[in-house]
Design a protein around this motif. Structure first.
Motif, PDB file in Angstrom:
ATOM      1  N   ARG A 223      57.608  18.506  40.459  1.00 20.47           N
ATOM      2  CA  ARG A 223      58.238  19.019  41.747  1.00 20.47           C
ATOM      3  C   ARG A 223      56.794  18.746  42.892  1.00 20.47           C
ATOM      4  N   ASP A 224      55.804  19.559  42.441  1.00 17.19           N
ATOM      5  CA  ASP A 224      54.358  19.892  43.312  1.00 17.19           C
ATOM      6  C   ASP A 224      53.547  18.482  43.380  1.00 17.19           C
TER       7      ASP A 224
ATOM      8  N   HIS B  48      54.805  15.112  45.615  1.00 16.73           N
ATOM      9  CA  HIS B  48      54.565  15.918  46.756  1.00 16.73           C
ATOM     10  C   HIS B  48      52.670  15.881  47.246  1.00 16.73           C
ATOM     11  N   ARG B  49      52.443  16.374  46.219  1.00 17.32           N
ATOM     12  CA  ARG B  49      50.800  16.417  46.468  1.00 17.32           C
ATOM     13  C   ARG B  49      50.573  15.470  47.199  1.00 17.32           C
TER      14      ARG B  49
ATOM     15  N   SER C 229      53.854  12.839  50.534  1.00 15.66           N
ATOM     16  CA  SER C 229      54.984  13.520  50.808  1.00 15.66           C
ATOM     17  C   SER C 229      56.330  12.937  51.239  1.00 15.66           C
ATOM     18  N   GLU C 230      55.893  11.602  51.430  1.00 20.94           N
ATOM     19  CA  GLU C 230      56.753  10.617  52.423  1.00 20.94           C
ATOM     20  C   GLU C 230      58.046  10.259  51.595  1.00 20.94           C
ATOM     21  N   TRP C 231      58.347  10.869  50.631  1.00 21.50           N
ATOM     22  CA  TRP C 231      59.713  10.383  49.637  1.00 21.50           C
ATOM     23  C   TRP C 231      60.986  11.091  51.132  1.00 21.50           C
TER      24      TRP C 231
ATOM     25  N   ALA D 105      64.443  13.162  46.300  1.00 18.30           N
ATOM     26  CA  ALA D 105      62.921  13.168  45.617  1.00 18.30           C
ATOM     27  C   ALA D 105      64.049  13.957  44.777  1.00 18.30           C
TER      28      ALA D 105
END
Ligand SMILES: C[S@@+](CC[C@H](N)C(=O)[O-])C[C@H]1O[C@@H](n2cnc3c(N)ncnc32)[C@H](O)[C@@H]1O
Length: 258
Positions: free
Chosen positions: A171-172, A175-176, A179-181, A184
């Protein structure tokens, strides 16, 4: 997240290309699961870590143009010889030699766990997706082959299997760097496979090209070692003379914002 020698990994997978399909019953189950979730895909796509191309072939059969991409020359040659895709590309999923915003969808089954930095893969996939495009993937979690690992530790005092990241680390990573999903979704689903014996589990790993972290010492590879592993294999994972090998499968369904 895992320290893998990519040159050796590409060689191992490449050399296994001709035995892959007959040994890949687990991989076929997981690909089938992804295909269920991809039934609404339209437009042009990318199969990341295509292997012999089972997903590319299924998407091509739906009439969708696919680029089949893999780091291993042998896998890509095998995929190409069977004409599973519209284009073939040998490349690393962490550094895609592809223009931005050109795919409607990207699919990847059981490949990205071999990357050094999965966050790079998610950033690269987001870059090559068109706005609104989808990334559907499966990967492996830390409990993968825990029975075999336990047996190896009992026999040798250590094990030589790769240890994969857990759900929170995946999960990290998503988004690392990207981040623009817009959406998710991430879910975990164990998959148990039956084998005749420990030798069959080890043989399947070799035949699909998923070797060990370090080469198993030659003197440990004999029948005596396999017998010891069989005795040490957890009793709850043995049923009617067969063995269970568990895979910890993590699935993801991401959408790039419009
Ligand atoms: C277990 S196979 C899965 C193949 C196929 N997706 C399937 O479902 O049958 C993993 C594949 O990922 C490829 N792979 C591993 N690391 C990669 C990377 N960094 N970039 C591209 N492909 C990679 C391997 O060469 C191998 O063909």
């Amino acid at each position: 997240m895992i320290a893998v020698d990519k040159v050796r990994l590409a060689q191992d997978f490449g050399q296994a290309a001709n035995s892959y399909d007959q040994a890949a019953s687990f991989q076929k189950k997981i690909a089938a699961e992804l295909l269920v979730h991809s039934h609404k895909f339209m437009g042009v796509g990318l199969d990341l870590g295509c292997g012999t191309g089972q997903l590319s072939a299924a998407m091509s059969q739906r009439g969708l143009p696919v680029v089949a991409l893999d780091i291993a020359t042998g896998m890509l040659q095998n995929a190409r010889s069977r004409q599973v895709a519209s284009h073939y590309l040998q490349a690393d999923a962490e550094a895609l030699p592809l223009a931005s915003a050109q795919f409607d969808w990207v699919i990847s089954s059981l490949a990205i766990q071999w990357c050094h930095e999965p966050a790079r893969v998610f950033a690269e996939v987001q870059r090559v997706l068109k706005p609104g495009g989808t990334f559907l993937f499966s990967t492996l979690g830390p409990d993968t082959l825990h029975e075999l690992r336990q047996a190896m530790v009992t026999v040798d005092g250590h094990h030589s299997l790769y240890e994969f990241a857990g759900l929170n680390e995946w999960r990290d990573a998503i988004h690392r760097e990207s981040s623009e999903w817009a959406q998710a979704g991430l879910w975990q689903q164990p998959c148990e496979c039956e084998f005749e014996n420990v030798g069959a589990v080890m043989r399947a790993l070799k035949q699909i090209g998923a070797r060990h972290k370090a080469p198993v010492q030659k003197n440990l590879r004999g029948r005596g070692w396999l017998n010891a592993l069989a005795l040490a294999y957890p009793t709850q994972a043995r049923a009617s003379g067969r063995l269970i090998a568990s895979y910890d499968v993590i699935y993801g369904h991401l959408q790039k914002p419009l």
